[in-house]
Design a protein around this motif. Structure first.
Motif, short mmCIF file in Angstrom:
data_model
loop_
_atom_site.label_atom_id
_atom_site.label_comp_id
_atom_site.label_asym_id
_atom_site.label_seq_id
_atom_site.Cartn_x
_atom_site.Cartn_y
_atom_site.Cartn_z
N UNK A 80 0.83 -1.21 0.00
CA UNK A 80 0.00 0.00 0.00
C UNK A 80 0.86 1.26 0.00
N UNK A 81 1.86 1.31 0.88
CA UNK A 81 2.72 2.49 0.95
C UNK A 81 3.45 2.73 -0.36
N UNK A 82 3.93 1.65 -0.98
CA UNK A 82 4.63 1.77 -2.26
C UNK A 82 3.72 2.34 -3.33
N UNK A 83 2.51 1.82 -3.41
CA UNK A 83 1.55 2.33 -4.41
C UNK A 83 1.17 3.78 -4.14
N UNK A 84 0.94 4.11 -2.88
CA UNK A 84 0.58 5.50 -2.55
C UNK A 84 1.71 6.46 -2.89
N UNK A 85 2.95 6.07 -2.58
CA UNK A 85 4.09 6.93 -2.92
C UNK A 85 4.22 7.09 -4.43
N UNK A 86 4.04 5.99 -5.16
CA UNK A 86 4.17 6.04 -6.62
C UNK A 86 3.09 6.95 -7.24
N UNK A 119 -8.25 6.73 5.24
CA UNK A 119 -7.72 7.61 6.28
C UNK A 119 -8.57 7.54 7.54
N UNK A 120 -9.88 7.57 7.38
CA UNK A 120 -10.79 7.49 8.53
C UNK A 120 -10.63 6.16 9.26
N UNK A 121 -10.54 5.06 8.51
CA UNK A 121 -10.36 3.75 9.13
C UNK A 121 -9.03 3.67 9.88
N UNK A 122 -7.97 4.22 9.29
CA UNK A 122 -6.66 4.19 9.94
C UNK A 122 -6.60 5.13 11.15
N UNK A 123 -7.42 6.18 11.15
CA UNK A 123 -7.51 7.03 12.34
C UNK A 123 -8.18 6.27 13.48
N UNK A 124 -9.16 5.43 13.14
CA UNK A 124 -9.83 4.63 14.17
C UNK A 124 -8.92 3.54 14.72
N UNK A 125 -8.20 2.86 13.81
CA UNK A 125 -7.27 1.82 14.22
C UNK A 125 -6.05 1.91 13.31
N UNK A 126 -4.92 2.21 13.90
CA UNK A 126 -3.70 2.45 13.13
C UNK A 126 -3.22 1.23 12.36
N UNK A 127 -2.35 1.47 11.41
CA UNK A 127 -1.85 0.40 10.55
C UNK A 127 -1.00 -0.60 11.34
N UNK A 128 -0.24 -0.10 12.31
CA UNK A 128 0.58 -0.99 13.13
C UNK A 128 -0.30 -1.99 13.88
N UNK A 129 -1.39 -1.52 14.46
CA UNK A 129 -2.32 -2.41 15.16
C UNK A 129 -2.92 -3.43 14.19
N UNK A 130 -3.22 -3.00 12.99
CA UNK A 130 -3.79 -3.91 11.99
C UNK A 130 -2.79 -4.98 11.58
N UNK A 131 -1.50 -4.60 11.47
CA UNK A 131 -0.47 -5.59 11.14
C UNK A 131 -0.34 -6.59 12.29
N UNK A 132 -0.36 -6.11 13.53
CA UNK A 132 -0.28 -7.01 14.68
C UNK A 132 -1.43 -8.01 14.70
N UNK A 133 -2.63 -7.53 14.42
CA UNK A 133 -3.80 -8.41 14.38
C UNK A 133 -3.64 -9.44 13.27
#
Length: 165
Positions: free
Chosen positions: A9-15, A136-150
């Motif tokens: 995701x980060x790679x695509x967003x940066x590109x 953005x709204x979803x990541x504000x509710x639960x950050x990406x780090x927490x999602x990776x941990x889950x």
């Protein structure tokens, strides 16, 4: 799925950001403007009535640090000035005469930019801005780090379930 074959995701967003900013920079050069794309959200926020870094941050969803750095660049280029505000804890920001002249030149470009975004969304068949806002709204509710941990926990449990079978 092999993560090496699919960009993250980060790679695509940066590109995509690079492609958009490169196109914008081309137009600024064609307009004979010495202009940085990073100025746009700050200038648009100031034009819309923002008066402090906090105001700009709230309108743009950019970090206060990024806004402060951009304001310092704008100030160095003579496009904004700082002034005291009533509570004394913050400084106000306003467009200088050169900043107002630049914004007047850019308004037509910004209108065309949003039309181009609309055309892009029509071409790809879905509202890209809305998808990014929802992300953005979803990541504000639960950050990406927490999602990776889950996801790691779920993958571990699924791997344990396969061993038990």
């Amino acid at each position: 799925m092999d993560p090496k074959q699919h960009p993250g995701l980060g790679e695509l967003l940066r590109y995509v950001n690079e492609l958009v900013e490169h196109g914008a920079e081309e137009h600024y050069r064609a307009m004979r403007l010495d202009y940085r794309a990073r100025y746009t959200p700050v200038l648009r926020a100031l034009k819309a009535g923002a008066q402090t870094v906090t105001d700009i941050t709230e309108r743009t969803r950019l970090t206060q640090g990024a806004i402060s750095q951009t304001v310092a660049l704008l100030e160095g280029d003579g496009l904004v000035s700082r002034h005291a505000v009533d509570d004394g804890r913050k400084s106000g920001i306003r467009l200088t005469a050169a900043g107002r002249t630049l914004v007047a030149k850019l308004e037509r470009h910004w209108t065309a930019t949003f039309a181009a975004i609309g055309n892009l969304e029509e071409e790809i068949g879905y509202p890209l801005r809305r998808a990014l806002e929802a992300a953005a709204e979803a990541l504000e509710r639960e950050g990406f780090s927490a999602r990776v941990s889950i996801a790691k926990t779920q993958n571990t449990k699924q791997g344990d379930a396969h061993v038990d079978e």
